[in-house]
Scaffold this motif. Structure first.
Motif, mmCIF file in Angstrom:
data_model
loop_
_atom_site.group_PDB
_atom_site.id
_atom_site.type_symbol
_atom_site.label_atom_id
_atom_site.label_comp_id
_atom_site.label_asym_id
_atom_site.label_seq_id
_atom_site.Cartn_x
_atom_site.Cartn_y
_atom_site.Cartn_z
ATOM 1 N N GLN A 107 0.822 -1.212 0.000
ATOM 2 C CA GLN A 107 0.000 0.000 0.000
ATOM 3 C C GLN A 107 0.857 1.263 0.000
ATOM 4 O O GLN A 107 0.335 2.366 -0.115
ATOM 5 N N LEU A 133 -0.354 1.697 -11.742
ATOM 6 C CA LEU A 133 -0.756 0.678 -10.774
ATOM 7 C C LEU A 133 -2.008 1.124 -10.025
ATOM 8 O O LEU A 133 -2.981 0.371 -9.909
ATOM 9 N N LEU A 134 -2.021 2.354 -9.534
ATOM 10 C CA LEU A 134 -3.166 2.866 -8.788
ATOM 11 C C LEU A 134 -4.419 2.978 -9.651
ATOM 12 O O LEU A 134 -5.533 2.834 -9.155
ATOM 13 N N GLU A 135 -4.224 3.231 -10.931
ATOM 14 C CA GLU A 135 -5.365 3.326 -11.854
ATOM 15 C C GLU A 135 -5.883 1.955 -12.273
ATOM 16 O O GLU A 135 -6.891 1.858 -12.954
ATOM 17 N N GLY A 136 -5.179 0.886 -11.872
ATOM 18 C CA GLY A 136 -5.632 -0.468 -12.179
ATOM 19 C C GLY A 136 -5.177 -0.997 -13.522
ATOM 20 O O GLY A 136 -5.727 -1.986 -14.014
ATOM 21 N N ALA A 137 -4.180 -0.376 -14.128
ATOM 22 C CA ALA A 137 -3.685 -0.831 -15.430
ATOM 23 C C ALA A 137 -3.053 -2.225 -15.326
ATOM 24 O O ALA A 137 -3.009 -2.962 -16.305
ATOM 25 N N LYS A 139 -1.759 -5.413 -12.037
ATOM 26 C CA LYS A 139 -1.736 -5.792 -10.630
ATOM 27 C C LYS A 139 -0.329 -6.218 -10.253
ATOM 28 O O LYS A 139 0.435 -6.686 -11.093
#
Length: 158
Positions: A107, A133-137, A139
């Motif tokens: 995190q 990464l935070l945008e979910g492109a 994992k």
């Protein structure tokens, strides 16, 4: 935002910053969508960060720490849990996947621990990677895969 040291000192220590759109940055600071604060102590609360010195609560989705020197010590002290602090400082170097994510604390993203003459550009690339990464492109891999990758990188850097 007036620096406490000279431009010449920045040049000698490779601390020159390039901002492609500086007007947007300064406008965001003026509009307070980016808040610059200096504090010796702080804590997190459910909606952001609490600055102890002036009892200020700042709602924030993202908090950026500019730790400066002795960054490992400062990162270790961010965590109330000594276990998390030991994850950061428990080895000769901070073990970070892609040089920015600790496998045991995914995190938290750490930008700027890689040392080089092009540190600004490397940090910018890593920051863009964290944004993706935070945008979910994509994992993160498993903890064990991240640890293997860190070990491979350490071997390569020897």
């Amino acid at each position: 935002m007036v620096p406490q040291h000279s431009f010449e000192k920045d040049t000698r220590s490779c601390l020159i910053l390039y901002m492609p759109e500086p007007d947007n940055f300064f406008n965001a600071v003026e509009e307070k969508s980016i808040q610059l604060k200096k504090s010796q102590s702080f804590s997190f609360y459910e909606k952001g960060i609490f600055l102890d010195e002036d009892n200020t609560q700042i709602e924030a989705e993202i908090v950026v720490f500019a730790t400066g020197f002795r960054g490992v010590e400062k990162l270790k002290d961010v965590f109330e849990s000594s276990t998390f602090g030991d994850f950061i400082s428990g080895s000769p170097r901070v073990p970070l996947y892609r040089e920015c994510i600790h496998p045991q604390i995914p995190q938290v993203a750490v930008i700027g621990f890689s040392e080089s003459l092009s540190n600004m550009y490397i940090s910018e690339m890593r920051a863009k990677w964290v944004v993706a990464l935070l945008e979910g492109a994509f994992k993160l891999p498993s903890v064990s895969e991240m640890e293997k990758e860190i070990a491979r990188w350490d071997d390569y850097m020897k």
